[in-house]
Write a protein that holds these residues in place. Structure first.
Motif, PDB file in Angstrom:
ATOM      1  N   PRO A 161     101.752  16.496  51.280  1.00 31.65           N
ATOM      2  CA  PRO A 161     101.311  16.962  52.329  1.00 31.65           C
ATOM      3  C   PRO A 161     101.421  18.633  52.082  1.00 31.65           C
ATOM      4  CG  PRO A 161     103.444  16.428  52.501  1.00 31.65           C
ATOM      5  CD  PRO A 161     103.217  15.878  50.984  1.00 31.65           C
ATOM      6  N   PRO A 162     101.046  19.553  53.353  1.00 31.88           N
ATOM      7  CA  PRO A 162     101.390  20.603  53.057  1.00 31.88           C
ATOM      8  C   PRO A 162     102.632  21.472  52.705  1.00 31.88           C
ATOM      9  CG  PRO A 162     101.201  20.011  55.367  1.00 31.88           C
ATOM     10  CD  PRO A 162     100.517  19.189  54.510  1.00 31.88           C
ATOM     11  N   PHE A 163     102.189  22.609  52.124  1.00 27.99           N
ATOM     12  CA  PHE A 163     103.588  22.770  51.830  1.00 27.99           C
ATOM     13  C   PHE A 163     105.044  22.426  50.577  1.00 27.99           C
ATOM     14  CE2 PHE A 163     103.012  23.933  56.735  1.00 27.99           C
ATOM     15  CZ  PHE A 163     101.983  24.725  56.707  1.00 27.99           C
ATOM     16  N   GLY A 164     103.544  21.630  49.635  1.00 27.07           N
ATOM     17  CA  GLY A 164     104.802  21.096  48.663  1.00 27.07           C
ATOM     18  C   GLY A 164     106.125  20.523  49.046  1.00 27.07           C
ATOM     19  N   HIS A 165     107.051  21.075  48.430  1.00 24.54           N
ATOM     20  CA  HIS A 165     108.394  19.489  48.782  1.00 24.54           C
ATOM     21  C   HIS A 165     108.234  19.007  50.118  1.00 24.54           C
ATOM     22  CE1 HIS A 165     107.799  16.607  44.987  1.00 24.54           C
ATOM     23  NE2 HIS A 165     107.379  17.803  44.234  1.00 24.54           N
ATOM     24  N   THR A 166     109.080  20.680  50.425  1.00 25.53           N
ATOM     25  CA  THR A 166     109.434  20.778  51.552  1.00 25.53           C
ATOM     26  C   THR A 166     108.346  19.903  52.715  1.00 25.53           C
ATOM     27  OG1 THR A 166     109.835  23.442  50.781  1.00 25.53           O
ATOM     28  CG2 THR A 166     110.111  22.674  53.431  1.00 25.53           C
ATOM     29  N   GLY A 167     107.321  20.129  52.718  1.00 30.25           N
ATOM     30  CA  GLY A 167     106.272  18.987  53.829  1.00 30.25           C
ATOM     31  C   GLY A 167     107.156  18.085  53.691  1.00 30.25           C
ATOM     32  N   GLU A 168     106.859  17.501  52.083  1.00 34.60           N
ATOM     33  CA  GLU A 168     106.935  16.678  52.166  1.00 34.60           C
ATOM     34  C   GLU A 168     108.354  15.620  52.849  1.00 34.60           C
ATOM     35  OE1 GLU A 168     107.165  12.642  48.621  1.00 34.60           O
ATOM     36  OE2 GLU A 168     106.884  15.168  48.094  1.00 34.60           O
ATOM     37  N   ASP A 169     109.831  16.584  52.515  1.00 33.49           N
ATOM     38  CA  ASP A 169     110.636  16.524  52.774  1.00 33.49           C
ATOM     39  C   ASP A 169     110.898  16.183  54.724  1.00 33.49           C
ATOM     40  OD1 ASP A 169     111.255  16.334  50.679  1.00 33.49           O
ATOM     41  OD2 ASP A 169     112.698  18.041  50.969  1.00 33.49           O
ATOM     42  N   ALA A 170     109.866  17.093  55.343  1.00 33.39           N
ATOM     43  CA  ALA A 170     109.939  17.292  56.536  1.00 33.39           C
ATOM     44  C   ALA A 170     109.354  15.525  57.205  1.00 33.39           C
ATOM     45  CB  ALA A 170     108.774  18.464  57.232  1.00 33.39           C
ATOM     46  N   LEU A 171     108.279  15.423  56.962  1.00 31.74           N
ATOM     47  CA  LEU A 171     107.214  14.396  56.773  1.00 31.74           C
ATOM     48  C   LEU A 171     109.033  13.205  56.628  1.00 31.74           C
ATOM     49  CD1 LEU A 171     104.692  14.172  58.262  1.00 31.74           C
ATOM     50  CD2 LEU A 171     103.911  13.912  56.239  1.00 31.74           C
ATOM     51  N   GLN A 172     109.101  13.140  55.861  1.00 33.86           N
ATOM     52  CA  GLN A 172     109.309  12.211  55.239  1.00 33.86           C
ATOM     53  C   GLN A 172     110.750  11.763  56.486  1.00 33.86           C
ATOM     54  OE1 GLN A 172     110.065   9.236  53.375  1.00 33.86           O
ATOM     55  NE2 GLN A 172     112.183   8.298  54.108  1.00 33.86           N
ATOM     56  N   ALA A 173     111.463  12.579  57.187  1.00 28.40           N
ATOM     57  CA  ALA A 173     112.272  12.755  57.515  1.00 28.40           C
ATOM     58  C   ALA A 173     111.256  12.185  59.410  1.00 28.40           C
ATOM     59  CB  ALA A 173     112.594  14.005  58.527  1.00 28.40           C
TER      60      ALA A 173
ATOM     61  N   MET B 168      96.512  18.291  55.164  1.00 24.24           N
ATOM     62  CA  MET B 168      96.456  19.212  55.960  1.00 24.24           C
ATOM     63  C   MET B 168      96.313  20.043  54.759  1.00 24.24           C
ATOM     64  SD  MET B 168      97.868  20.362  59.782  1.00 24.24           S
ATOM     65  CE  MET B 168      96.961  18.825  60.807  1.00 24.24           C
ATOM     66  N   THR B 169      95.805  21.296  54.342  1.00 27.07           N
ATOM     67  CA  THR B 169      95.854  22.165  53.802  1.00 27.07           C
ATOM     68  C   THR B 169      96.836  23.693  54.458  1.00 27.07           C
ATOM     69  OG1 THR B 169      93.966  24.183  54.346  1.00 27.07           O
ATOM     70  CG2 THR B 169      93.561  21.954  52.790  1.00 27.07           C
ATOM     71  N   ASP B 170      97.420  23.908  53.349  1.00 28.41           N
ATOM     72  CA  ASP B 170      98.614  24.516  54.278  1.00 28.41           C
ATOM     73  C   ASP B 170      98.249  26.070  55.251  1.00 28.41           C
ATOM     74  OD1 ASP B 170     100.646  24.007  51.916  1.00 28.41           O
ATOM     75  OD2 ASP B 170     100.077  25.668  50.769  1.00 28.41           O
ATOM     76  N   ARG B 171      96.936  26.601  54.442  1.00 24.38           N
ATOM     77  CA  ARG B 171      96.087  27.138  55.593  1.00 24.38           C
ATOM     78  C   ARG B 171      95.919  26.426  57.153  1.00 24.38           C
ATOM     79  NH1 ARG B 171      91.596  29.842  52.914  1.00 24.38           N
ATOM     80  NH2 ARG B 171      93.267  31.227  51.581  1.00 24.38           N
ATOM     81  N   PHE B 172      95.449  25.237  56.950  1.00 20.79           N
ATOM     82  CA  PHE B 172      94.926  24.880  57.690  1.00 20.79           C
ATOM     83  C   PHE B 172      95.789  24.059  58.793  1.00 20.79           C
ATOM     84  CE2 PHE B 172      93.348  20.867  60.144  1.00 20.79           C
ATOM     85  CZ  PHE B 172      92.392  21.258  60.982  1.00 20.79           C
ATOM     86  N   ALA B 173      96.845  23.748  57.989  1.00 22.57           N
ATOM     87  CA  ALA B 173      98.343  23.248  59.110  1.00 22.57           C
ATOM     88  C   ALA B 173      98.808  24.996  59.935  1.00 22.57           C
ATOM     89  CB  ALA B 173      99.077  22.867  57.599  1.00 22.57           C
TER      90      ALA B 173
END
Length: 392
Positions: free
Chosen positions: A99-111, A364-369
């Motif tokens: 997802p956007p924002f690397g592993h940070t975005g993945e952690d957020a989406l996983q939660a 989403m890309t970073d900029r689109f998010a």
């Protein structure tokens, strides 16, 4: 010369939807080409590796990282007599599900997705190439070969226990034999990922001035690399010196993988690609001494780069953006783009809707998010992320 245990395109297990094969490309070359032309691959250009995509022109993005992984993978694959096209296909596609924002975005989406079956970027890559890329007239996805899909699903090893829902859903119609190890080609793609990020994260951390060249020169492996450069090129310019040292570090990692793989393959004497899958262990990996040295380097990167105060601040901000967007789209699915509306109309319950929202946000890309957060939520958070300081 190709090894007997290399994946043979003439012996492929084929595609879920039968197709007439190309007269001038192998099936694995065709997979690679479809991945390169996929929308999800182009979007990697504006997705985070470590630093948010807009923070500097020289930092790696998911796209440049994937290209570097593919280059390393082809080199190792060629040295071991493997199928370079299959290796490259897996390497280029391995991060499509991020997802956007690397592993940070993945952690957020996983939660956020925990009540709905969770989120896993490897499983999401399978979902993208088997469903979400909807361009072809005769099928959804890219209709890749079994070998490429297998490599994406389990390049990091067998997938055991409770399966990510995206893998479980696809597995009902196409058995990727998740309990075994992957082909040697997929194992090469996995270790090439490690080689690439250990190398380029040091580059990017130096550029961001999160640590100094002198600190880098005290780390294992790198201490010998810097000493060799100083011996060969006394008084070398500061930037050339560190580039030469990191170039040698890169070479040490690649050579170690090739040499150690040859030792393990000579010990096992595999005769077929199936022998690799049934070996019961990963055959393509770092030697123990290099692996131990890399633990020290990774600990250094974790403390000085991945958890640097400036990076932590940005992590908090982009986490909040994902946490804002997900419930917004759950409450307002009519705000999804038109091409997603039919899927929304067909949903039955919150879980199905959440998976559509997750698919949309993860694409989403970073900029689109950032832009969507500003348009739909609108607060100072989007502005602080979009116009944060540029350390380059």
């Amino acid at each position: 010369m190709r090894a007997s245990f290399a994946s043979d395109p003439a012996a492929t297990r084929g595609r879920l939807m039968p197709e007439e094969e190309s007269t001038f490309r192998s099936c694995f070359q065709r997979d690679r080409d479809r991945i390169i032309h996929a929308s999800a691959f182009r979007r990697l250009k504006h997705k985070t590796q470590v630093f948010i995509e807009h923070e500097g022109d020289y930092y790696r993005t998911r796209l440049t990282h994937s290209i570097e992984v593919a280059q390393v993978a082809r080199t190792i694959s060629g040295a071991l007599g493997l199928n370079a096209e299959l290796t490259e296909a897996v390497a280029l596609a391995h991060d499509l599900g991020h997802p956007p924002f690397g592993h940070t975005g993945e952690d957020a989406l996983q939660a956020l997705m925990a009540p709905y079956g969770g989120f896993d970027h490897n499983a999401q890559a399978i979902r993208i190439v088997t469903d979400l890329e909807r361009h072809y007239a005769e099928f959804d996805g890219l209709n890749l070969t079994w070998e490429t899909l297998e490599g994406l699903a389990k390049h990091n090893g067998p997938v055991t226990g409770a399966l990510p829902w995206a893998l479980e859903v696809y597995g009902r119609k196409h058995d990727l034999e998740l309990g075994t190890y992957a082909s040697a080609e997929a194992q090469v793609a996995a270790i090439a990922d490690d080689v690439a990020y250990n190398h380029h994260d040091l580059h990017d951390g130096l550029r961001a001035e999160l640590f100094s060249t002198d600190e880098l020169a005290e780390l294992p492996i790198l201490d010998r690399n810097f000493a060799e450069v100083d011996r060969l090129y006394p008084g070398l310019n500061y930037y050339r010196r560190r580039h030469e040292a990191l170039r040698r570090f890169f070479g040490v990692l690649v050579e170690d993988v090739i040499n150690f793989a040859r030792i393990r393959l000579d010990e096992m004497q595999p005769q077929t690609a199936t022998d690799i899958r049934m070996a019961g262990r990963t055959l393509i990996r770092f030697s123990d001494p290099v692996f131990e040295d890399l633990k020290v380097i990774r600990a250094f990167l974790f403390e000085r780069m991945y958890r640097a105060p400036s990076v932590v601040i940005m992590r908090k901000q982009v986490t909040q953006m994902v946490e804002d967007l997900f419930p917004y789209f759950m409450a307002h699915p009519d705000q999804l783009p038109k091409q997603w509306r039919k899927d929304v109309d067909d949903v039955d319950g919150d879980t199905a809707l959440a998976r559509i929202v997750s698919d949309y946000i993860s694409g989403m890309t970073d900029r689109f998010a950032i832009q969507e957060h500003d348009r739909l939520i609108g607060n100072d958070l989007s502005a602080s992320v979009a116009f944060g300081s540029n350390p380059a």
